[in-house]
Design a protein around this motif. Structure first.
Motif, PDB file in Angstrom:
ATOM      1  N   PRO A  23     -45.074  83.268 120.832  1.00 43.92           N
ATOM      2  CA  PRO A  23     -44.037  83.034 119.828  1.00 43.92           C
ATOM      3  C   PRO A  23     -44.410  83.497 118.431  1.00 43.92           C
ATOM      4  O   PRO A  23     -43.543  83.646 117.574  1.00 43.92           O
ATOM      5  N   GLU A  24     -45.711  83.732 118.205  1.00 43.45           N
ATOM      6  CA  GLU A  24     -46.140  84.164 116.879  1.00 43.45           C
ATOM      7  C   GLU A  24     -45.661  85.576 116.541  1.00 43.45           C
ATOM      8  O   GLU A  24     -45.671  85.968 115.370  1.00 43.45           O
ATOM      9  N   ILE A  25     -45.235  86.328 117.540  1.00 39.21           N
ATOM     10  CA  ILE A  25     -44.758  87.689 117.258  1.00 39.21           C
ATOM     11  C   ILE A  25     -43.255  87.722 116.981  1.00 39.21           C
ATOM     12  O   ILE A  25     -42.687  88.788 116.747  1.00 39.21           O
ATOM     13  N   LEU A  26     -42.623  86.552 116.982  1.00 39.08           N
ATOM     14  CA  LEU A  26     -41.178  86.494 116.705  1.00 39.08           C
ATOM     15  C   LEU A  26     -40.790  87.196 115.397  1.00 39.08           C
ATOM     16  O   LEU A  26     -39.867  88.019 115.389  1.00 39.08           O
ATOM     17  N   PRO A  27     -41.467  86.909 114.277  1.00 37.62           N
ATOM     18  CA  PRO A  27     -41.082  87.592 113.026  1.00 37.62           C
ATOM     19  C   PRO A  27     -41.217  89.106 113.113  1.00 37.62           C
ATOM     20  O   PRO A  27     -40.385  89.839 112.569  1.00 37.62           O
ATOM     21  N   ASP A  28     -42.260  89.572 113.811  1.00 34.32           N
ATOM     22  CA  ASP A  28     -42.442  91.019 113.958  1.00 34.32           C
ATOM     23  C   ASP A  28     -41.286  91.636 114.741  1.00 34.32           C
ATOM     24  O   ASP A  28     -40.795  92.717 114.395  1.00 34.32           O
ATOM     25  N   LEU A  29     -40.860  90.964 115.800  1.00 33.78           N
ATOM     26  CA  LEU A  29     -39.774  91.481 116.621  1.00 33.78           C
ATOM     27  C   LEU A  29     -38.449  91.450 115.868  1.00 33.78           C
ATOM     28  O   LEU A  29     -37.631  92.370 115.997  1.00 33.78           O
ATOM     29  N   GLU A  30     -38.224  90.409 115.085  1.00 27.35           N
ATOM     30  CA  GLU A  30     -36.993  90.338 114.289  1.00 27.35           C
ATOM     31  C   GLU A  30     -36.969  91.448 113.243  1.00 27.35           C
ATOM     32  O   GLU A  30     -35.933  92.102 113.043  1.00 27.35           O
ATOM     33  N   ASN A  31     -38.095  91.659 112.585  1.00 26.21           N
ATOM     34  CA  ASN A  31     -38.166  92.750 111.610  1.00 26.21           C
ATOM     35  C   ASN A  31     -37.952  94.101 112.286  1.00 26.21           C
ATOM     36  O   ASN A  31     -37.361  95.016 111.702  1.00 26.21           O
ATOM     37  N   TYR A  32     -38.428  94.207 113.528  1.00 26.83           N
ATOM     38  CA  TYR A  32     -38.295  95.468 114.257  1.00 26.83           C
ATOM     39  C   TYR A  32     -36.839  95.753 114.615  1.00 26.83           C
ATOM     40  O   TYR A  32     -36.418  96.908 114.632  1.00 26.83           O
ATOM     41  N   VAL A  33     -36.075  94.713 114.898  1.00 23.93           N
ATOM     42  CA  VAL A  33     -34.637  94.896 115.143  1.00 23.93           C
ATOM     43  C   VAL A  33     -33.970  95.472 113.895  1.00 23.93           C
ATOM     44  O   VAL A  33     -33.192  96.428 113.968  1.00 23.93           O
ATOM     45  N   ASN A  34     -34.288  94.895 112.743  1.00 24.76           N
ATOM     46  CA  ASN A  34     -33.719  95.395 111.495  1.00 24.76           C
ATOM     47  C   ASN A  34     -34.175  96.817 111.205  1.00 24.76           C
ATOM     48  O   ASN A  34     -33.424  97.633 110.662  1.00 24.76           O
ATOM     49  N   GLU A  35     -35.428  97.132 111.581  1.00 31.23           N
ATOM     50  CA  GLU A  35     -35.935  98.493 111.404  1.00 31.23           C
ATOM     51  C   GLU A  35     -35.170  99.473 112.306  1.00 31.23           C
ATOM     52  O   GLU A  35     -34.863 100.594 111.888  1.00 31.23           O
ATOM     53  N   GLN A  36     -34.867  99.050 113.534  1.00 28.46           N
ATOM     54  CA  GLN A  36     -34.083  99.894 114.427  1.00 28.46           C
ATOM     55  C   GLN A  36     -32.713 100.205 113.836  1.00 28.46           C
ATOM     56  O   GLN A  36     -32.187 101.311 113.994  1.00 28.46           O
ATOM     57  N   VAL A  37     -32.148  99.219 113.172  1.00 30.09           N
ATOM     58  CA  VAL A  37     -30.826  99.401 112.564  1.00 30.09           C
ATOM     59  C   VAL A  37     -30.893 100.425 111.434  1.00 30.09           C
ATOM     60  O   VAL A  37     -30.097 101.363 111.375  1.00 30.09           O
ATOM     61  N   THR A  38     -31.846 100.264 110.549  1.00 28.54           N
ATOM     62  CA  THR A  38     -31.923 101.148 109.378  1.00 28.54           C
ATOM     63  C   THR A  38     -32.369 102.559 109.745  1.00 28.54           C
ATOM     64  O   THR A  38     -31.920 103.538 109.142  1.00 28.54           O
ATOM     65  N   SER A  39     -33.250 102.677 110.741  1.00 26.61           N
ATOM     66  CA  SER A  39     -33.757 103.997 111.131  1.00 26.61           C
ATOM     67  C   SER A  39     -32.956 104.629 112.255  1.00 26.61           C
ATOM     68  O   SER A  39     -33.241 105.756 112.666  1.00 26.61           O
ATOM     69  N   GLN A  40     -31.962 103.891 112.759  1.00 26.79           N
ATOM     70  CA  GLN A  40     -31.123 104.348 113.873  1.00 26.79           C
ATOM     71  C   GLN A  40     -31.972 104.752 115.083  1.00 26.79           C
ATOM     72  O   GLN A  40     -31.770 105.801 115.695  1.00 26.79           O
ATOM     73  N   THR A  41     -32.952 103.889 115.396  1.00 24.81           N
ATOM     74  CA  THR A  41     -33.749 104.030 116.601  1.00 24.81           C
ATOM     75  C   THR A  41     -33.395 102.869 117.530  1.00 24.81           C
ATOM     76  O   THR A  41     -32.544 102.040 117.202  1.00 24.81           O
ATOM     77  N   TYR A  42     -34.084 102.805 118.688  1.00 23.60           N
ATOM     78  CA  TYR A  42     -33.700 101.777 119.655  1.00 23.60           C
ATOM     79  C   TYR A  42     -34.862 101.488 120.578  1.00 23.60           C
ATOM     80  O   TYR A  42     -35.530 102.401 121.069  1.00 23.60           O
ATOM     81  N   SER A  43     -35.124 100.199 120.828  1.00 21.11           N
ATOM     82  CA  SER A  43     -36.152  99.777 121.780  1.00 21.11           C
ATOM     83  C   SER A  43     -35.621  98.597 122.584  1.00 21.11           C
ATOM     84  O   SER A  43     -35.636  97.454 122.113  1.00 21.11           O
ATOM     85  N   LEU A  44     -35.146  98.874 123.773  1.00 21.82           N
ATOM     86  CA  LEU A  44     -34.614  97.812 124.630  1.00 21.82           C
ATOM     87  C   LEU A  44     -35.703  96.814 124.997  1.00 21.82           C
ATOM     88  O   LEU A  44     -35.475  95.596 124.982  1.00 21.82           O
ATOM     89  N   ASP A  45     -36.914  97.292 125.325  1.00 21.06           N
ATOM     90  CA  ASP A  45     -37.992  96.390 125.746  1.00 21.06           C
ATOM     91  C   ASP A  45     -38.332  95.372 124.657  1.00 21.06           C
ATOM     92  O   ASP A  45     -38.498  94.174 124.939  1.00 21.06           O
ATOM     93  N   ALA A  46     -38.431  95.833 123.424  1.00 19.32           N
ATOM     94  CA  ALA A  46     -38.750  94.917 122.327  1.00 19.32           C
ATOM     95  C   ALA A  46     -37.624  93.914 122.115  1.00 19.32           C
ATOM     96  O   ALA A  46     -37.877  92.723 121.873  1.00 19.32           O
ATOM     97  N   ASN A  47     -36.394  94.362 122.229  1.00 17.80           N
ATOM     98  CA  ASN A  47     -35.252  93.468 122.019  1.00 17.80           C
ATOM     99  C   ASN A  47     -35.137  92.430 123.130  1.00 17.80           C
ATOM    100  O   ASN A  47     -34.824  91.259 122.875  1.00 17.80           O
ATOM    101  N   LEU A  48     -35.392  92.841 124.369  1.00 19.21           N
ATOM    102  CA  LEU A  48     -35.376  91.884 125.478  1.00 19.21           C
ATOM    103  C   LEU A  48     -36.501  90.866 125.321  1.00 19.21           C
ATOM    104  O   LEU A  48     -36.320  89.681 125.622  1.00 19.21           O
ATOM    105  N   CYS A  49     -37.645  91.321 124.851  1.00 15.13           N
ATOM    106  CA  CYS A  49     -38.765  90.409 124.613  1.00 15.13           C
ATOM    107  C   CYS A  49     -38.397  89.347 123.586  1.00 15.13           C
ATOM    108  O   CYS A  49     -38.682  88.162 123.758  1.00 15.13           O
TER     109      CYS A  49
END
Length: 224
Positions: A23-49
């Protein structure tokens, strides 16, 4: 379990691979979702995690992040990413208005009801506009679906599917002519789409699957 300092040396993908249930990686994964939005990239595995971790830490769920994950999943169609993500979201969360709208949009896309989709999308512009590239991704999916269904496409059907008309539609068609092998007929403006196994199916005779006559004869008494 690595310390926060040790975790910082990993990329998000590596964190998912090494500690997918930490659970300690939750903030990293949330930030990564926002990064995907701004950079128009996509990671299904990270989002499912991230969605799986929310199941274990429901009080930490950020519904704004979840909405962005679902919008990115819609943009990935025809891949089944939206259903995969939705399966990990609690039903009580799915009943929130923004998620009910996204589920309706998914249904319209899956069934090729583009006019209804764009009408519904217009009502939820405040949600969808938070993710750049959404409209373009859906237009790409629409043209993909049309290419599987049509050999020759009326301009009006294309206009409805991609939600364009006038000069913007002309520009869109011009791009497809140069990059996708479309042809526009001079007589009526219909669009001829490149052949593929779906819009130009061929019946193939497989002699190895012929059923012997004596086998068929055995069925007749049963049918009688």
């Amino acid at each position: 379990m690595e310390s926060p300092k040790e975790q910082s040396s990993y990329t998000v993908e590596q964190l998912v691979a090494v500690n997918p249930f930490n659970p300690e990686i939750l903030p990293d994964l949330e930030n990564y979702v926002n990064e995907q939005v701004t950079s128009q990239t996509y990671s299904l595995d990270a989002n499912l995690c991230l969605l799986r971790l929310y199941q274990f830490e429901p009080e930490r769920m950020n519904t704004h992040v979840v909405a962005r994950i679902l919008i990115k999943a819609l943009m990935a169609m025809p891949s089944p990413d939206f259903s995969l993500c939705l399966f990990l979201i609690p039903e009580r969360v799915q009943m929130e208005e923004q998620f009910k709208s996204l589920i309706v949009l998914s249904h319209y896309l899956e069934t090729g009801r583009f006019q209804q989709f764009w009408d519904e999308a217009a009502k939820n512009r405040h949600i969808l506009e938070t993710v750049p590239g959404f409209e373009q991704a859906i237009q790409a999916y629409a043209t993909h679906l049309l290419s599987l269904s049509y050999q020759k496409l009326p301009r009006s059907v294309l206009a409805e599917a991609v939600n364009m008309d006038g000069a913007s539609l002309d520009k869109f068609i011009e791009h497809q002519l140069k990059n996708s092998g479309w042809i526009v007929e001079k007589e009526n403006g219909s669009i001829v789409l490149p052949q593929n196994e779906f819009n130009h199916p061929e019946l193939k005779k497989n002699t190895s699957e012929n059923v012997p006559l004596e086998h068929i004869a055995r069925i007749f008494p049963i049918l009688g």
